[in-house]
Scaffold this motif. Structure first.
Motif, mmCIF file in Angstrom:
data_model
loop_
_atom_site.group_PDB
_atom_site.id
_atom_site.type_symbol
_atom_site.label_atom_id
_atom_site.label_comp_id
_atom_site.label_asym_id
_atom_site.label_seq_id
_atom_site.Cartn_x
_atom_site.Cartn_y
_atom_site.Cartn_z
ATOM 1 N N ASN A 198 18.065 30.161 13.859
ATOM 2 C CA ASN A 198 18.475 31.537 14.096
ATOM 3 C C ASN A 198 19.184 32.149 12.894
ATOM 4 O O ASN A 198 19.681 33.272 12.988
ATOM 5 N N GLU A 199 19.281 31.400 11.796
ATOM 6 C CA GLU A 199 20.032 31.934 10.665
ATOM 7 C C GLU A 199 19.297 33.114 10.036
ATOM 8 O O GLU A 199 18.069 33.189 10.053
ATOM 9 N N GLN A 200 20.073 34.030 9.495
ATOM 10 C CA GLN A 200 19.521 35.197 8.832
ATOM 11 C C GLN A 200 19.198 34.862 7.379
ATOM 12 O O GLN A 200 19.885 34.082 6.746
ATOM 13 N N LYS A 201 18.173 35.517 6.873
ATOM 14 C CA LYS A 201 17.782 35.273 5.495
ATOM 15 C C LYS A 201 18.654 36.072 4.536
ATOM 16 O O LYS A 201 19.247 37.076 4.899
ATOM 17 N N LEU A 202 18.696 35.609 3.303
ATOM 18 C CA LEU A 202 19.331 36.367 2.232
ATOM 19 C C LEU A 202 18.228 36.991 1.388
ATOM 20 O O LEU A 202 17.134 36.430 1.251
ATOM 21 N N ASP A 203 18.530 38.123 0.809
ATOM 22 C CA ASP A 203 17.561 38.805 -0.041
ATOM 23 C C ASP A 203 18.253 39.369 -1.265
ATOM 24 O O ASP A 203 19.482 39.483 -1.321
ATOM 25 N N LYS A 204 17.439 39.739 -2.227
ATOM 26 C CA LYS A 204 17.937 40.314 -3.482
ATOM 27 C C LYS A 204 18.224 41.798 -3.267
ATOM 28 O O LYS A 204 17.385 42.522 -2.726
#
Length: 458
Positions: free
Chosen positions: A258-264
């Motif tokens: 369920n973790e959220q992604k990181l983005d640039k």
């Protein structure tokens, strides 16, 4: 009186000539031994083998008996001792230990050795060894000596095999998903030092515990490495300076968590300097390295720079810094390699953003405006073992960090195993302890990163 004088003169003459003969024998031994080139430094590389064929052992032993050449502590065997030694041969308890000279095919060491002594560092021999191939040939005859040389019988090879992998400083391509690099140019100013120019990539950051699985950028750039004196260890550099920038990278997996992604969320800049700075202010500090690494995002993206298909919220790593002091070649772990250790401090900031396709806005959701309050800080330490050269090379390191702002632990193991420093595998695993999923939703599950490695080096 004349008889007594004659007797004294005779005894004195015998003693004198005996001493003279002994001196001549000693001189001849010295001359003979000095005629042969001493190769003791290559003893571990000389061809060695063991004869275990009981029939052939009997044949060779019988040659010694026929020539009356068996000796024990320099003396000929009496009949009772000879029978005892022969019985051991008849029972099949005796092997023959041989070693050839380093530079030709002649045998320089021959010994009858009990089977039970074969693994001992200083085995007890059945009788005295023979340390001269020509004397051995005279005892066993040219036919048997030829069989010994040609190994035309059942034997076990004990020769030490050396697999050596040396670092090249002319061209180096390292292909993997985590730390790729290409060293394409080198030069020197005094034929002892070396400057290397490389292109590099970096996916993830171990010391803020953001491996590439979470870190949405592949840092690419250039690096210059300086060696004041070249050695066989490519990590034994004097200093290394790197500059680069981040490029958006995609996730090579589909998460089941369920973790959220990181983005640039902006254009980043990267810099690192590493070197043996302590050796200029401390004695015996050549193996200490200081690393300073900085990553920052000075330019934010606009809405038009983002290409998401729908409205979404996400996290982005904005800044990080790592300061580390490490000790290479900490102590020798014998056949396992050299131990190493490091201590350091790291800090990073993560912002949360919202990309809204309806309003066509891209905004920072963090409420705090205090720049310093955005950072999380780690104390970290690592301990590992590294082995180079030989057939197999590896580097296995355990890392443990404590977030002293939020009070949780992060731990991991990173490793790389190579065959002939050409083919290999990188493997890393990270896990958080005592974290609140509601607060750190972007890294709540264990993380495994692995990549095959291909290296071309000369």
């Amino acid at each position: 009186m004349k008889k007594i004088l004659l007797l004294i003169t005779f005894l004195f003459t015998q003693v004198f000539f005996a001493q003279d003969a002994q001196q001549e024998i000693g001189d001849l031994k010295k001359i003979y031994s000095n005629l042969e080139y001493n190769t003791i430094a290559f003893d571990d590389l000389k061809q060695k083998w063991i004869i275990s064929d009981p029939v052939f052992v009997r044949e060779v032993f019988n040659k010694f008996v026929s020539k009356n050449a068996l000796r024990l502590r320099g003396r000929a065997l009496n009949q009772l001792t000879l029978i005892e030694k022969a019985k051991e041969v008849q029972d099949g308890n005796i092997l023959i230990d041989l070693r050839k000279r380093y530079y030709d095919d002649e045998i320089e060491y021959f010994a009858f050795i009990p089977f039970s002594e074969i693994d001992n560092f200083e085995p007890k021999l059945l009788v005295d060894s023979v340390d001269d191939g020509y004397f051995l040939k005279d005892i066993v005859g040219s036919v048997v000596y030829g069989k010994l040389q040609e190994q035309s019988y059942f034997f076990s090879n004990l020769t030490k095999e050396i697999f050596d992998t040396k670092a090249g400083y002319y061209f180096d391509v390292n292909v993997d998903a985590v730390d790729p690099s290409v060293m394409f140019w080198s030069t020197t100013s005094d034929y002892r030092n070396k400057f290397l120019l490389s292109l590099f990539g970096k996916w993830g950051q171990d010391y803020i515990f953001m491996p590439g699985w979470y870190f949405p950028e592949m840092i690419v750039g250039g690096r210059i490495t300086y060696f004041d004196v070249l050695s066989g260890d490519p990590d034994d550099y004097t200093y290394e300076v790197s500059f680069g920038t981040g490029m958006a990278s995609h996730y090579p997996y589909v998460s089941i968590g369920n973790e959220q992604k990181l983005d640039k969320a902006g254009q980043s800049v990267y810099a690192k300097i590493s070197g043996q700075a302590l050796k200029y202010v401390m004695d015996d500090a050549e193996d200490y390295y200081i690393d300073l690494e900085v990553f920052t995002t000075p330019v934010d993206f606009e809405y038009s720079d983002m290409k998401f298909a729908s409205t979404r919220s996400f996290f982005s790593i904005r800044n990080y810094a790592v300061f580390k002091v490490r000790k290479e070649r900490l102590f020798n772990l014998f056949n396992f390699g050299m131990a190493k250790a490091a201590l350091g401090i790291s800090t990073y900031s993560v912002d949360e953003y919202k990309y809204d396709t309806k309003l066509k806005t891209f905004s920072d959701l963090r409420t705090t405006t205090d720049f310093m309050n955005k950072f999380e800080h780690f104390f970290f330490g690592e301990f590992g073992v590294e082995k180079g050269g030989g057939l197999v090379q590896y580097d296995i390191t355990a890392v443990l960090g404590f977030n002293f702002v939020e009070g949780y632990l992060m731990g991991g193991i990173k490793s790389q195993i190579m065959l002939s420093d050409t083919f290999g595998l990188q493997f890393r695993i990270y896990q958080g302890l005592g974290m609140e999923p509601s607060t750190y939703g972007y890294r709540t599950t264990p993380t495994v990163v692995f990549s095959p490695v291909l290296r071309i080096n000369y």
